[in-house]
Write a protein that holds these residues in place. Sequence first.
Motif, PDB file in Angstrom:
ATOM      1  N   MET A  74      -6.393   9.086  -9.941  1.00  0.00           N
ATOM      2  CA  MET A  74      -7.067   9.353  -8.672  1.00  0.00           C
ATOM      3  C   MET A  74      -7.122   8.042  -7.898  1.00  0.00           C
ATOM      4  N   LEU A  75      -7.503   8.137  -6.651  1.00  0.00           N
ATOM      5  CA  LEU A  75      -7.622   6.940  -5.819  1.00  0.00           C
ATOM      6  C   LEU A  75      -8.529   5.907  -6.472  1.00  0.00           C
ATOM      7  N   SER A  76      -9.655   6.400  -6.992  1.00  0.00           N
ATOM      8  CA  SER A  76     -10.616   5.474  -7.594  1.00  0.00           C
ATOM      9  C   SER A  76      -9.987   4.773  -8.796  1.00  0.00           C
ATOM     10  N   ASN A  77      -9.221   5.546  -9.604  1.00  0.00           N
ATOM     11  CA  ASN A  77      -8.561   4.942 -10.757  1.00  0.00           C
ATOM     12  C   ASN A  77      -7.573   3.875 -10.300  1.00  0.00           C
ATOM     13  N   LEU A  78      -6.824   4.213  -9.251  1.00  0.00           N
ATOM     14  CA  LEU A  78      -5.803   3.305  -8.743  1.00  0.00           C
ATOM     15  C   LEU A  78      -6.434   1.988  -8.300  1.00  0.00           C
ATOM     16  N   ILE A  79      -7.532   2.096  -7.559  1.00  0.00           N
ATOM     17  CA  ILE A  79      -8.195   0.892  -7.059  1.00  0.00           C
ATOM     18  C   ILE A  79      -8.791   0.096  -8.225  1.00  0.00           C
ATOM     19  N   GLU A  80      -9.408   0.818  -9.151  1.00  0.00           N
ATOM     20  CA  GLU A  80     -10.003   0.165 -10.317  1.00  0.00           C
ATOM     21  C   GLU A  80      -8.931  -0.608 -11.084  1.00  0.00           C
TER      22      GLU A  80
ATOM     23  N   VAL B 253       0.838  -1.193   0.000  1.00  0.00           N
ATOM     24  CA  VAL B 253       0.000   0.000   0.000  1.00  0.00           C
ATOM     25  C   VAL B 253       0.878   1.249   0.000  1.00  0.00           C
ATOM     26  N   PHE B 254       1.830   1.302   0.915  1.00  0.00           N
ATOM     27  CA  PHE B 254       2.708   2.478   0.967  1.00  0.00           C
ATOM     28  C   PHE B 254       4.169   2.149   0.678  1.00  0.00           C
ATOM     29  N   LEU B 255       4.454   0.857   0.426  1.00  0.00           N
ATOM     30  CA  LEU B 255       5.842   0.475   0.153  1.00  0.00           C
ATOM     31  C   LEU B 255       5.928  -0.186  -1.213  1.00  0.00           C
TER      32      LEU B 255
ATOM     33  N   SER C 104      10.963  -0.021  -0.615  1.00  0.00           N
ATOM     34  CA  SER C 104      11.167   1.426  -0.544  1.00  0.00           C
ATOM     35  C   SER C 104       9.798   2.093  -0.482  1.00  0.00           C
ATOM     36  N   PHE C 105       9.825   3.347  -0.100  1.00  0.00           N
ATOM     37  CA  PHE C 105       8.584   4.103   0.084  1.00  0.00           C
ATOM     38  C   PHE C 105       7.856   4.264  -1.254  1.00  0.00           C
ATOM     39  N   ALA C 106       6.539   3.952  -1.287  1.00  0.00           N
ATOM     40  CA  ALA C 106       5.790   4.034  -2.540  1.00  0.00           C
ATOM     41  C   ALA C 106       5.259   5.445  -2.743  1.00  0.00           C
ATOM     42  N   SER C 107       6.127   6.310  -3.255  1.00  0.00           N
ATOM     43  CA  SER C 107       5.733   7.714  -3.367  1.00  0.00           C
ATOM     44  C   SER C 107       4.579   7.895  -4.349  1.00  0.00           C
ATOM     45  N   ALA C 108       4.475   7.021  -5.321  1.00  0.00           N
ATOM     46  CA  ALA C 108       3.389   7.138  -6.299  1.00  0.00           C
ATOM     47  C   ALA C 108       2.030   7.007  -5.619  1.00  0.00           C
ATOM     48  N   HIS C 109       1.920   6.005  -4.755  1.00  0.00           N
ATOM     49  CA  HIS C 109       0.657   5.805  -4.041  1.00  0.00           C
ATOM     50  C   HIS C 109       0.325   6.993  -3.154  1.00  0.00           C
ATOM     51  N   VAL C 110       1.346   7.474  -2.439  1.00  0.00           N
ATOM     52  CA  VAL C 110       1.120   8.605  -1.538  1.00  0.00           C
ATOM     53  C   VAL C 110       0.653   9.818  -2.332  1.00  0.00           C
ATOM     54  N   THR C 111       1.279  10.050  -3.471  1.00  0.00           N
ATOM     55  CA  THR C 111       0.898  11.179  -4.314  1.00  0.00           C
ATOM     56  C   THR C 111      -0.572  11.077  -4.713  1.00  0.00           C
ATOM     57  N   ILE C 112      -0.954   9.865  -5.100  1.00  0.00           N
ATOM     58  CA  ILE C 112      -2.348   9.666  -5.528  1.00  0.00           C
ATOM     59  C   ILE C 112      -3.316   9.877  -4.356  1.00  0.00           C
ATOM     60  N   PHE C 113      -2.956   9.321  -3.205  1.00  0.00           N
ATOM     61  CA  PHE C 113      -3.784   9.524  -2.004  1.00  0.00           C
ATOM     62  C   PHE C 113      -3.945  11.017  -1.738  1.00  0.00           C
ATOM     63  N   TRP C 114      -2.811  11.705  -1.726  1.00  0.00           N
ATOM     64  CA  TRP C 114      -2.825  13.128  -1.422  1.00  0.00           C
ATOM     65  C   TRP C 114      -3.650  13.901  -2.439  1.00  0.00           C
ATOM     66  N   ARG C 115      -3.494  13.553  -3.737  1.00  0.00           N
ATOM     67  CA  ARG C 115      -4.217  14.239  -4.799  1.00  0.00           C
ATOM     68  C   ARG C 115      -5.729  14.086  -4.582  1.00  0.00           C
ATOM     69  N   SER C 116      -6.160  12.873  -4.270  1.00  0.00           N
ATOM     70  CA  SER C 116      -7.591  12.616  -4.093  1.00  0.00           C
ATOM     71  C   SER C 116      -8.140  13.311  -2.855  1.00  0.00           C
ATOM     72  N   LEU C 117      -7.360  13.246  -1.767  1.00  0.00           N
ATOM     73  CA  LEU C 117      -7.825  13.883  -0.534  1.00  0.00           C
ATOM     74  C   LEU C 117      -7.903  15.394  -0.715  1.00  0.00           C
ATOM     75  N   LYS C 118      -6.898  15.955  -1.419  1.00  0.00           N
ATOM     76  CA  LYS C 118      -6.876  17.391  -1.648  1.00  0.00           C
ATOM     77  C   LYS C 118      -8.082  17.805  -2.489  1.00  0.00           C
ATOM     78  N   LEU C 119      -8.346  17.002  -3.530  1.00  0.00           N
ATOM     79  CA  LEU C 119      -9.490  17.307  -4.389  1.00  0.00           C
ATOM     80  C   LEU C 119     -10.795  17.253  -3.587  1.00  0.00           C
ATOM     81  N   ALA C 120     -10.911  16.232  -2.741  1.00  0.00           N
ATOM     82  CA  ALA C 120     -12.134  16.088  -1.937  1.00  0.00           C
ATOM     83  C   ALA C 120     -12.286  17.274  -0.992  1.00  0.00           C
ATOM     84  N   LEU C 121     -11.163  17.684  -0.403  1.00  0.00           N
ATOM     85  CA  LEU C 121     -11.174  18.805   0.531  1.00  0.00           C
ATOM     86  C   LEU C 121     -11.570  20.092  -0.189  1.00  0.00           C
ATOM     87  N   MET C 122     -10.961  20.298  -1.373  1.00  0.00           N
ATOM     88  CA  MET C 122     -11.266  21.521  -2.115  1.00  0.00           C
ATOM     89  C   MET C 122     -12.705  21.508  -2.607  1.00  0.00           C
TER      90      MET C 122
END
Lengths: 370, 306
Positions: B258-264, B67-69, B79-97
């Motif tokens: 986005m998160l949804s794309n990633l899960i899909e 999930v994060f590695l 190693s740290f999965a920066s791609a996943h974190v970026t996607i999480f952050w992008r989706s959360l930011k979008l939801a917040l905005m």
Amino acid sequence: MGCCVPETPGRNAIEVRGVRKVFGAGEAQVAALDTVSVSIRENEFFTLLGPSGCGKTTLLRLIAGFDFPSAGEIMLYGEDIAPLPPFKRPVNTVFQSYALFPHMSVAQNIGFGLEMLGKPKDQVKARVAEMLKLVRMEALANRRTSQISGGQQQRVALARALAPQPKVLLLDEPLSALDYKLRKEMQIELKRLQSETGITFIFVTHDQEEALTMSDRIAVMSSGKILQVGTPRDIYDRPAERFVADFIGETNFLKAEVTGAANGRATVKLSSGVEIPASLPAGFSPSGKVTIVVRPEHAHLVAGNEKASLSGIVENVVYLGTDTHFHLKLDDGDAFIVRRQNARGGPVDLAQGDRAGIIIGGDAAQVLKD
Amino acid sequence: MASAEQVATQAVRRDIRDRWLLSAPALLVIFFAASGPLLIVLVYSFLTPGPYGDVQWTFSKEAWTSVFLERDIFDDTLSFASAHVTIFWRSLKLALMTTIATLLIGFPTAYFIATRSEKSRDLWLFLITIPFWTNLLIRTFAVLQIIRNEGIINTALIKIGIISAPIQILYTDTAILIGMAYVYLPLMVLPIYASMEKLDFRLVEAGYDLYATRWQVLRRIIFPLVKPGVIAGSILVFIPAVGAYVTPSVLGGGKNLMLSNLIELQFGQGRNWPLGAALSITVMVIVMAALLVYVRNTGSSETRHG
């Protein structure tokens, strides 16, 4: 009450000049206030009295600033406040429903106005404490407003409106939600607060008894107009119009004919042919047929029909403890009520069916304008 | 003869039985439609992915590790999965905005509706709910038509002469935000309106009477009293916005995952169902934590002043 008002009018706190308020537009237009003018003196307990829909609350809302007049001026100590929003008027309101802020404590409610005026915190705190003491609510300062009784809410509403030391306090039927006993207490309390704070009170009510008990002066309103302004005694003893006489207290209306008038006094001939003196409304000189009013307690009964102004048959006797009401049918068919205070060893009561005379004393009769 | 006590006990038992019977349909729905599937997702996240999708019933922590590695394909180091974190952050930011945007637009809208006459309120509410009647995809394409380079906005701006060349809105984050705000606005307006409708507007008058300006009345009286609606609206917008799929795909042009794309992706081409399941649960936990913090903070702010 009338005794305390100086004969020479003091400064005017509020002057309403030719104010009209029209609601709606076009065909559906309704004039809630129809060109009203009235002056309210400094430090006065002034009451707007009238039935619901007479425009008294509309006038109060115009003074508060919640509505704006369609025409006319509202002067507060000589300054036209009609165009100002409510938060720029040094006037506060006690609302009928109290309108306390449910998300604030008692103390926060009372301090709200001062806080909004930008007063320093310690000053607000001191003033809130002072107000709590004034309305005897010190013990409940931190309660939520939903946790206190109706009478207590009433006190908080008063304290909240008085805290910013308004130049005029407006009260919109503030006692109507209270039960009878509490209302009596609050009437005295309001009088006390008014004399202690020296603030001009404008009080709106439909309760004539409330108006008579508390007011320095009363304005009786009907259908968007002010019919008469005067001390409670003036309004009660010297009603100028039928509506005023009818709305306040019990009254006998009699048909009469003016036979002479001078200096505010007239001589009128009753249906019995007897002539009695009567007072005239200011600036009114009638002739011909008029209606006069006589308060039930201002007339006296005598047995038989000798030396009486009017006579009739006793139709009903209602014993009310402190006094007795005699319902008479006059010889001309009209009804007449006489109220007599009960006293031990007083004159023998008249019974139903007896013939009785009514004596209307020198100052008892008042001629109406309509 | 049964004693009074026995009769009473029987009555209580019958009462309990009746209560279970009455709540049975609700409990069945909750289990089979909500908790049950969620349980399956949780179980799947601890299994091994099958070669053609699906899962093999062998226990594995691999999905949770990834999930994060990231496991290096050559030497197997993590190693740290920066791609996943970026996607999480992008989706959360979008939801917040999206939540903030709908709040900024929805609050005045709800206030506007609540202050209309009772008759016209129904009309306005009806207008607000009309978009619900149309399919989400079609609504999203409608937004696309408006903001694309040859769309209404750009054509109009060029006609008036404010701009000479079309502004690129479509396929940007702005486009996604516009679309999201449009889609989720009713979910914000309705709960706030429900709170606002119950608001006693005499309190607003009392505020003005006590020298509060319009802004102070809004901040000190209206807002605290309609806060339950604001919280409900924020939750209703934020949760689906985190997992939004259609709107970001269509208006964002699929440029950014986005998160949804990633899960899909994990359930489709990626053929890694356990990872998809683990990601889904992670999203859920993050959303719940965020909401908990939000409700806690807004819930206690009002008792502090004074």
